[in-house]
Design an enzyme around this catalytic site. Structure first.
Site: not given
Length: 293
Positions: A37-39
């Protein structure tokens, strides 16, 4: 501790940050995640623990469900709220019908170019590493599939959407291209993953909750045991002798009376529900252990 714990990933944490935190809480290095998951994103991040890390190969193509907010008025270089604006902001009020017409192109199968700031590899290096050094990023289109796309809300210049899609689909790219189609620019303001394959948001625990459980020695309460994973694979109960043979690489037979619809894989499990191995069909009712826990 062999199984999966589903974490509700907080914003601004990388997936690797979460893995490192859980390694400390669980007291083991054998932890990995089932899909980055993206930050800037939050939500469902399944972590495989112990011997269950070997099962990760069977989760690479899991469908995902996301909810997000698209902001229309300008675009950013990362296609999300963390990037730098690519143009001045313009006043824009969304028309729901017009937006629906634009988003309709993202239903079904289509080719999608990933964002330049992504984990896609170029010559062995992630694209984001090149993009952040202002080096050219040329990513090839990939085939993705969107099973459903719903407009949840339209307020001013923002639209809430829910998307059920195949692995590797980027909502950031969809938001960016929708902004181009409407001539105003757009980016993905927020993103939350509510499902990753069989793992849903109601199974997820925050890092704070997991820390409390770990401190009380109760982390197993939220562990999904390895034997319960991969429910799409039929389960075959094996006795102690057969389990030992399977662990030594021996093929094993399954009951011809249990309906499996010619399943490619089966799970060999003990009477106590412990997962022994994943077997792959070699002959009718004969399976070879391709992965042994």
């Amino acid at each position: 501790m062999d199984g999966v714990i589903v974490v509700d990933k907080p914003r601004e944490w990388t997936s690797h940050d979460v893995v490192n935190r859980m390694r400390r809480l669980a007291g083991t290095r054998k932890i990995g995640h089932l899909g980055t998951l993206d930050p800037g994103a939050t939500g469902v991040l399944p972590l495989v623990i112990g011997r269950a890390t070997r099962l990760a190969q069977f989760y690479t193509r899991n469908d995902k469900v996301y909810e997000g907010i698209i902001y229309f008025g300008y675009a950013t270089d990362t296609y999300d709220a963390d990037g730098e604006p690519l143009s001045p902001q313009v006043a824009f009020t969304l028309d729901r019908a017009e937006l629906a017409s634009v988003l309709d192109r993202y239903r079904g199968e289509f080719s999608q170019i990933p964002p330049p700031v992504s984990a896609k590899k170029i010559g062995g290096r992630p694209a984001y590493a090149l993009a952040r050094k202002h080096q050219p990023v040329e990513l090839k289109p990939v085939e993705v599939r969107v099973y459903s796309l719903e407009i949840l809300s339209v307020e001013g210049c923002e639209a809430g959407v829910r998307v059920h899609c195949s692995a590797g689909t980027y909502l950031r790219s969809m938001a960016h291209e929708a902004g181009q189609a409407l001539g105003c620019g757009a980016f993905l303001k927020t993103l939350r993953r509510t499902a990753s394959g069989d793992f849903k948001s109601e199974m997820a625990r925050t890092l704070e909750e997991l820390a409390e459980l770990a401190a009380a020695g109760r982390l197993r309460e939220v562990l999904i045991p390895a034997g319960q994973l991969l429910p799409e694979f039929p389960a075959e109960m094996v006795d102690t002798v057969t389990a030992g043979q399977i662990r030594n690489g021996r093929d094993f037979r399954v009951s011809p009376f249990q309906a499996r619809k010619s399943a490619r894989y089966v799970k060999a499990v003990t009477a106590q529900g412990e997962l022994v191995a994943i077997g792959e069909a070699r002959l009718p009712h004969l399976y070879h252990p391709v992965l042994v826990l």
